[in-house]
Design an enzyme around this catalytic site. Structure first.
Site, PDB file in Angstrom:
ATOM      1  N   LYS A  79     -24.036 -12.233 -21.979  1.00 39.54           N
ATOM      2  CA  LYS A  79     -24.554 -13.043 -20.869  1.00 39.54           C
ATOM      3  C   LYS A  79     -25.528 -14.099 -21.379  1.00 39.54           C
ATOM      4  O   LYS A  79     -25.449 -15.270 -21.031  1.00 39.54           O
ATOM      5  CB  LYS A  79     -25.270 -12.108 -19.876  1.00 39.54           C
ATOM      6  N   ASP A 138     -35.669  -6.016 -13.233  1.00 43.81           N
ATOM      7  CA  ASP A 138     -34.311  -5.590 -12.861  1.00 43.81           C
ATOM      8  C   ASP A 138     -34.520  -4.658 -11.661  1.00 43.81           C
ATOM      9  O   ASP A 138     -35.559  -4.769 -10.984  1.00 43.81           O
ATOM     10  CB  ASP A 138     -33.619  -4.882 -14.051  1.00 43.81           C
ATOM     11  N   LYS A 151     -32.541  -4.661 -23.300  1.00 42.55           N
ATOM     12  CA  LYS A 151     -32.693  -4.096 -21.950  1.00 42.55           C
ATOM     13  C   LYS A 151     -33.609  -2.887 -22.058  1.00 42.55           C
ATOM     14  O   LYS A 151     -33.751  -2.322 -23.145  1.00 42.55           O
ATOM     15  CB  LYS A 151     -31.326  -3.662 -21.411  1.00 42.55           C
ATOM     16  N   GLN A 196     -25.771  -7.777 -21.787  1.00 32.38           N
ATOM     17  CA  GLN A 196     -26.805  -8.818 -21.838  1.00 32.38           C
ATOM     18  C   GLN A 196     -26.622  -9.735 -23.051  1.00 32.38           C
ATOM     19  O   GLN A 196     -26.917 -10.933 -22.971  1.00 32.38           O
ATOM     20  CB  GLN A 196     -28.186  -8.145 -21.896  1.00 32.38           C
TER      21      GLN A 196
HETATM   22  P1  NDP Z   1     -33.636  -4.478  -6.506  1.00 29.71           P
HETATM   23  O1  NDP Z   1     -34.308  -3.226  -6.936  1.00 29.71           O
HETATM   24  O2  NDP Z   1     -34.442  -5.631  -6.031  1.00 29.71           O
HETATM   25  O3  NDP Z   1     -32.548  -4.151  -5.390  1.00 29.71           O
HETATM   26  C1  NDP Z   1     -31.481  -3.269  -5.565  1.00 29.71           C
HETATM   27  C2  NDP Z   1     -30.810  -3.125  -4.201  1.00 29.71           C
HETATM   28  O4  NDP Z   1     -29.572  -2.443  -4.302  1.00 29.71           O
HETATM   29  C3  NDP Z   1     -31.653  -2.342  -3.221  1.00 29.71           C
HETATM   30  O5  NDP Z   1     -31.470  -2.894  -1.962  1.00 29.71           O
HETATM   31  C4  NDP Z   1     -31.037  -0.946  -3.316  1.00 29.71           C
HETATM   32  O6  NDP Z   1     -31.268  -0.134  -2.213  1.00 29.71           O
HETATM   33  C5  NDP Z   1     -29.598  -1.349  -3.389  1.00 29.71           C
HETATM   34  N1  NDP Z   1     -28.734  -0.282  -3.854  1.00 29.71           N
HETATM   35  C6  NDP Z   1     -28.887   0.550  -4.907  1.00 29.71           C
HETATM   36  N2  NDP Z   1     -27.837   1.360  -5.017  1.00 29.71           N
HETATM   37  C7  NDP Z   1     -27.000   1.028  -4.017  1.00 29.71           C
HETATM   38  C8  NDP Z   1     -25.735   1.471  -3.594  1.00 29.71           C
HETATM   39  N3  NDP Z   1     -25.102   2.456  -4.237  1.00 29.71           N
HETATM   40  N4  NDP Z   1     -25.147   0.873  -2.536  1.00 29.71           N
HETATM   41  C9  NDP Z   1     -25.770  -0.127  -1.888  1.00 29.71           C
HETATM   42  N5  NDP Z   1     -26.975  -0.588  -2.216  1.00 29.71           N
HETATM   43  C10 NDP Z   1     -27.580  -0.011  -3.269  1.00 29.71           C
HETATM   44  O7  NDP Z   1     -32.714  -4.907  -7.745  1.00 29.71           O
HETATM   45  P2  NDP Z   1     -32.113  -6.337  -8.092  1.00 29.71           P
HETATM   46  O8  NDP Z   1     -31.705  -7.041  -6.851  1.00 29.71           O
HETATM   47  O9  NDP Z   1     -33.014  -6.997  -9.037  1.00 29.71           O
HETATM   48  O10 NDP Z   1     -30.822  -5.912  -8.919  1.00 29.71           O
HETATM   49  C11 NDP Z   1     -29.553  -5.645  -8.298  1.00 29.71           C
HETATM   50  C12 NDP Z   1     -28.468  -5.727  -9.342  1.00 29.71           C
HETATM   51  O11 NDP Z   1     -28.469  -7.049  -9.924  1.00 29.71           O
HETATM   52  C13 NDP Z   1     -28.579  -4.768 -10.521  1.00 29.71           C
HETATM   53  O12 NDP Z   1     -27.283  -4.415 -10.958  1.00 29.71           O
HETATM   54  C14 NDP Z   1     -29.256  -5.617 -11.593  1.00 29.71           C
HETATM   55  O13 NDP Z   1     -28.997  -5.136 -12.889  1.00 29.71           O
HETATM   56  C15 NDP Z   1     -28.565  -6.943 -11.338  1.00 29.71           C
HETATM   57  N6  NDP Z   1     -29.257  -8.112 -11.865  1.00 29.71           N
HETATM   58  C16 NDP Z   1     -30.543  -8.405 -11.487  1.00 29.71           C
HETATM   59  C17 NDP Z   1     -31.158  -9.532 -11.972  1.00 29.71           C
HETATM   60  C18 NDP Z   1     -32.510  -9.966 -11.522  1.00 29.71           C
HETATM   61  O14 NDP Z   1     -32.918 -11.081 -11.876  1.00 29.71           O
HETATM   62  N7  NDP Z   1     -33.218  -9.187 -10.722  1.00 29.71           N
HETATM   63  C19 NDP Z   1     -30.489 -10.400 -12.974  1.00 29.71           C
HETATM   64  C20 NDP Z   1     -29.113 -10.057 -13.228  1.00 29.71           C
HETATM   65  C21 NDP Z   1     -28.551  -8.926 -12.710  1.00 29.71           C
HETATM   66  P3  NDP Z   1     -32.347   1.066  -2.222  1.00 29.71           P
HETATM   67  O15 NDP Z   1     -33.628   0.413  -1.828  1.00 29.71           O
HETATM   68  O16 NDP Z   1     -31.814   2.022  -1.241  1.00 29.71           O
HETATM   69  O17 NDP Z   1     -32.382   1.632  -3.624  1.00 29.71           O
END
Ligand code: NDP
Length: 448
Positions: free
Chosen positions: A116, A168, A128, A113
């Protein structure tokens, strides 16, 4: 592995001091390796022990979070906040609620972070936090009880000019609302201490969409500059179906691509006609269900148990948007063999180091997370500006700023990569471009 004895010593020391923290070690290795040319060119980095200070968080807080579940039972979770580096601005970075959260995960995310946030060109330091609390299957009241208990400790460590957390994994608009409600109850202040807030109480338009949209703006610029290409008529695979994945799908589709697959931690769906995003939003955002339920709406789609094989699907563009280390060397080889032209990371560190290196050596576009997914935190920075000025900008205004920032991040990383001799090494380009600003600020601020 290392050319510089100094950098090797910093890494070996980090491993010795943080044994068993594999994700943290992985992120540090990736960053330190790519900083070597700069370290060799600028002796003042070693002289002032900048790298030793850079990898050591300014502050690491761990705390107990006790709350009462719907059966009247007391539950105990562990909370964390790492305040990694504040040399260029207040600590800034999301909160993750997921059972896998531990010190290693929080530190790897915090270290990433720092770079970034620097790349966004906004004045934000890196932090974080999160908890091993699992929101899955919890009632709305339990989520609120947990968020209130979490903030009852966290509030004393944060502030609009000190540390500004956001969401996150597992922390979206609902959780930010409960967290902010508790902060206000305790402090009696209406300030920009969290970002990702709802629009009725100080949030910014575009923040919800920002990481996914920003990822596509970055990818589009890379496609244009590096391959004279665009999203038009491209087949796209996106892992995850959370906040980042959903809005990456929305933007990629609006730019003319066809997204054919999305996943959750149980498995993935494949829809050769293009994912119906309204259905995914209904399942994930409204009902908080499983991706498998897509078949209840689109009967001719396919569901495959286990998320990993999603990378075996032939595609032009892959956008990993789920979680760390979800894409290994084997998956990377499969993607390249199947003709992928761009892999840009929406999640943090979704590719293993071997996979990332393979992409870089393959002559495809590899957009590393700290550059490609910086749109979320950049828009959080814009939310902070609006809160300070007591203003709200329009959707178009924020979206245009986000686009500018992402295009700028791409060019900073790309120009640095070219300067280093390999235009495809956007990872080294992003690491050095992000680090230089932090390093210069640390040098200017003296020893602290
Ligand atoms: P969410 O909690 O909204 O979504 C995470 C998603 O990933 C869910 O659909 C989850 O499914 C799925 N998931 C988790 N583990 C796996 C896996 N092994 N294989 C496939 N799918 C999986 O989180 P975000 O979308 O906010 O975050 C996703 C990523 O993006 C993270 O790495 C986060 O650090 C990064 N990020 C997020 C930001 C943001 O603004 N939100 C900013 C920058 C980075 P399930 O429901 O089954 O757990």
């Amino acid at each position: 592995m290392f050319k510089s004895e100094y950098v090797k010593k910093v890494y070996d020391n980090l491993v010795a001091k943080n044994p068993n923290e594999l994700e943290f070690q992985q992120a540090a290795l990736e960053i330190l390796e790519s900083l070597e040319p700069l370290v060799l060119a600028r002796p003042e980095i070693q002289k002032n022990k900048i790298l030793e200070r850079f990898v050591e968080p300014e502050r690491f807080v761990q705390f107990r979070v006790a709350w009462v579940d719907d059966n009247g039972e007391v539950q105990v979770n562990r909370g964390y906040r790492v305040q990694y580096n504040s040399s260029i601005g207040p600590y800034k970075g999301g909160l993750r609620f997921h059972p896998t959260v531990n010190a290693s995960i929080i530190k790897f995310l915090g270290l990433e972070q720092v770079l970034k946030n620097s790349l966004t060109s906004l004045p934000m330091g890196g932090g974080k936090g999160g908890s091993d609390f699992d929101p899955k299957g919890k009632s709305d009241r339990e989520i609120m009880a947990f968020c209130q208990a979490f903030m009852t400790e966290l509030y004393r460590h944060i502030g609009p000019d000190t540390d500004v957390p956001a969401g996150d994994i597992g922390v979206g608009g609902r959780e930010i609302g409960y967290l902010y409600g508790q902060y206000r109850r305790i402090k009696n202040e209406n300030v920009g201490v969290l970002t990702g807030k709802g629009l009725t109480y100080g949030g910014s338009l575009v923040r919800t969409e920002a990481t996914g949209y920003g990822l596509c703006y970055f990818t589009l610029e890379a496609l244009k500059v590096m391959k004279n290409e665009s999203f038009k008529a491209k087949k796209v695979v996106i892992s995850g179906s959370g906040n980042v994945a959903i809005y990456a799908c929305e933007k990629a589709t609006s730019l003319g691509a066809k997204v054919v697959a999305m996943s959750d931690s149980n498995g993935y769906i494949y829809d050769e006609d293009g994912i119906n995003l309204a259905v995914v939003k209904e399942i994930k955002e409204v009902r908080r269900g499983r991706i498998k339920e897509y078949l209840n709406y689109v009967t001719k789609a396919k569901y495959v148990e286990g998320p990993q094989n999603i990378w075996a699907i032939k595609c032009d563009i892959a956008l990993p948007c789920a979680t760390q280390n979800e894409l290994d060397l084997e998956a990377a080889k499969m993607l390249v063999k199947n003709g992928v032209i761009a892999v840009c990371e929406g999640a943090n560190m979704p590719s293993t180091l071997e996979a990332a290196k393979y992409f870089i050596s393959s002559g495809i576009i590899y957009g590393p997370a700290k550059a490609a997914n910086a749109g979320g935190v950049a828009t959080s920075g814009l939310e902070m500006s609006q809160n300070s000025a007591r203003l709200s900008w329009s959707f178009a205004e924020v979206d245009a700023k986000l686009k500018d920032i992402m295009v700028n991040i791409f060019h900073n990383a790309y120009n640095m990569a070219k300067k280093l001799g390999n235009p495809y090494d956007l990872l080294a380009g992003a690491n050095i471009a992000g680090f230089e600003k932090v390093c210069n600020a640390m040098l200017a601020l003296g020893v602290y």
